[in-house]
Design an enzyme around this catalytic site. Structure first.
Site, PDB file in Angstrom:
ATOM      1  N   GLY A 158       0.844  -1.193   0.000  1.00 12.11           N
ATOM      2  CA  GLY A 158       0.000   0.000   0.000  1.00 12.11           C
ATOM      3  C   GLY A 158       0.874   1.236   0.000  1.00 12.11           C
ATOM      4  O   GLY A 158       1.987   1.215   0.533  1.00 12.11           O
ATOM      5  N   GLN A 213       3.411   9.929   0.501  1.00  9.64           N
ATOM      6  CA  GLN A 213       4.691   9.217   0.644  1.00  9.64           C
ATOM      7  C   GLN A 213       5.624   9.486  -0.534  1.00  9.64           C
ATOM      8  O   GLN A 213       6.810   9.186  -0.478  1.00  9.64           O
ATOM      9  CB  GLN A 213       4.457   7.713   0.834  1.00  9.64           C
ATOM     10  CG  GLN A 213       3.746   7.395   2.153  1.00  9.64           C
ATOM     11  CD  GLN A 213       3.510   5.918   2.320  1.00  9.64           C
ATOM     12  OE1 GLN A 213       2.512   5.383   1.853  1.00  9.64           O
ATOM     13  NE2 GLN A 213       4.440   5.224   2.962  1.00  9.64           N
ATOM     14  N   CYS A 240       5.733   0.149   7.298  1.00  9.49           N
ATOM     15  CA  CYS A 240       5.418   1.279   6.434  1.00  9.49           C
ATOM     16  C   CYS A 240       6.656   1.620   5.610  1.00  9.49           C
ATOM     17  O   CYS A 240       7.764   1.660   6.152  1.00  9.49           O
ATOM     18  CB  CYS A 240       5.027   2.478   7.307  1.00  9.49           C
ATOM     19  SG  CYS A 240       4.607   3.952   6.363  1.00  9.49           S
ATOM     20  N   LEU A 241       6.438   1.877   4.318  1.00 12.27           N
ATOM     21  CA  LEU A 241       7.580   2.211   3.457  1.00 12.27           C
ATOM     22  C   LEU A 241       8.250   3.511   3.897  1.00 12.27           C
ATOM     23  O   LEU A 241       9.403   3.752   3.563  1.00 12.27           O
ATOM     24  CB  LEU A 241       7.132   2.306   1.995  1.00 12.27           C
ATOM     25  CG  LEU A 241       6.656   0.975   1.378  1.00 12.27           C
ATOM     26  CD1 LEU A 241       6.102   1.201  -0.018  1.00 12.27           C
ATOM     27  CD2 LEU A 241       7.784  -0.047   1.361  1.00 12.27           C
ATOM     28  N   HIS A 269      -4.589   1.868   7.272  1.00 11.51           N
ATOM     29  CA  HIS A 269      -3.221   2.389   7.368  1.00 11.51           C
ATOM     30  C   HIS A 269      -2.997   3.502   6.335  1.00 11.51           C
ATOM     31  O   HIS A 269      -2.472   4.566   6.654  1.00 11.51           O
ATOM     32  CB  HIS A 269      -2.245   1.220   7.164  1.00 11.51           C
ATOM     33  CG  HIS A 269      -0.800   1.589   7.116  1.00 11.51           C
ATOM     34  ND1 HIS A 269       0.124   1.096   8.016  1.00 11.51           N
ATOM     35  CD2 HIS A 269      -0.091   2.398   6.274  1.00 11.51           C
ATOM     36  CE1 HIS A 269       1.322   1.595   7.733  1.00 11.51           C
ATOM     37  NE2 HIS A 269       1.216   2.380   6.668  1.00 11.51           N
ATOM     38  N   GLU A 270      -3.424   3.244   5.087  1.00 10.76           N
ATOM     39  CA  GLU A 270      -3.188   4.223   4.010  1.00 10.76           C
ATOM     40  C   GLU A 270      -4.078   5.461   4.167  1.00 10.76           C
ATOM     41  O   GLU A 270      -3.628   6.584   3.918  1.00 10.76           O
ATOM     42  CB  GLU A 270      -3.407   3.591   2.633  1.00 10.76           C
ATOM     43  CG  GLU A 270      -2.545   2.368   2.326  1.00 10.76           C
ATOM     44  CD  GLU A 270      -1.068   2.559   2.599  1.00 10.76           C
ATOM     45  OE1 GLU A 270      -0.556   3.700   2.474  1.00 10.76           O
ATOM     46  OE2 GLU A 270      -0.402   1.573   2.963  1.00 10.76           O
ATOM     47  N   HIS A 275      -2.602   7.889   6.436  1.00  9.64           N
ATOM     48  CA  HIS A 275      -1.545   8.720   5.826  1.00  9.64           C
ATOM     49  C   HIS A 275      -2.115  10.024   5.264  1.00  9.64           C
ATOM     50  O   HIS A 275      -1.459  11.062   5.292  1.00  9.64           O
ATOM     51  CB  HIS A 275      -0.870   7.980   4.669  1.00  9.64           C
ATOM     52  CG  HIS A 275       0.284   7.109   5.081  1.00  9.64           C
ATOM     53  ND1 HIS A 275       1.421   7.603   5.664  1.00  9.64           N
ATOM     54  CD2 HIS A 275       0.474   5.776   4.952  1.00  9.64           C
ATOM     55  CE1 HIS A 275       2.267   6.596   5.888  1.00  9.64           C
ATOM     56  NE2 HIS A 275       1.718   5.475   5.475  1.00  9.64           N
TER      57      HIS A 275
HETATM   58 NI    NI Z   1       2.571   3.559   5.513  1.00  7.20          NI
END
Ligand code: NI
Length: 184
Positions: free
Chosen positions: A59, A64, A107-108, A149-150, A153
């Site tokens: 995701g 990001q 998380c990236l 989660h996304e 963000h």
């Molecule tokens: Ni994330």
């Protein structure tokens, strides 16, 4: 979002750098809604998907990549399965289950850190798809977790905000320190 590392098919479109901690100035921004999903939004979706596959992750939110727009991509297809990307603009959680469950999240934007997070195990999400059409999905399991989660963000919320302050402060400190030492 990342979970346990898996590899995905790397695409041929633009892979962009992913914003990571300690850059909270970017990651804490509230992303803006889109009027519609136009050509520029679709191009951003494509870049997001390619960047996510290359990372690899399951995701990714536009912020990001440093773009404060309410767009996210998700693909939870496993290795060897055909890609099953979801493109969402202006996603909104319109219902969540009272029942909560734990999932190990990553998380990236917070590389190499994983922690259990408790969230509703089912959600209904309303969004605009790639063609700017209104859609609604019911998600459970890992998809429900990734979507929450996304969507977090888009409001500047990171998964570490759902863990203890002690653990969160430790992670933030680690990234600030690494940044100072020029290791990021
Ligand atoms: Ni994330």
């Amino acid at each position: 979002m990342t979970l346990t590392p898996t590899s995905h098919i790397a695409g041929i479109m633009a892979i962009k750098p992913i914003v990571t901690l300690p850059d909270e100035k970017t990651l804490r921004q509230i992303s803006k809604p889109l009027k519609s999903v136009d050509v520029a939004a679709r191009k951003l979706f494509d870049d997001m998907l390619e960047t996510m596959y290359a990372a690899p992750g399951i995701g990714l939110a536009a912020i990001q990549l440093g773009v404060p727009l309410r767009q996210l991509v998700v693909d939870v297809a496993r290795d060897g399965e055909p890609p099953k990307p979801l493109f969402m603009a202006n996603p909104q959680i319109i219902w969540s289950s009272a029942q909560l469950g734990d999932y190990e999240e990553g998380c990236l934007s917070i590389p190499e850190f994983f922690e259990m997070v408790e969230r509703p195990i089912e959600v209904n999400v309303r969004y605009l798809d790639r063609n700017s059409e209104a859609q609604e999905i019911h998600a459970n399991g890992i998809v429900a977790t990734v979507l929450q989660h996304e969507i977090d963000h888009l409001d500047g919320v990171l998964f570490i905000d759902h863990i203890s302050k002690l653990k969160r402060d430790r992670v933030l400190k680690k990234f600030r320190k690494a940044d100072k030492l020029g290791k990021l």
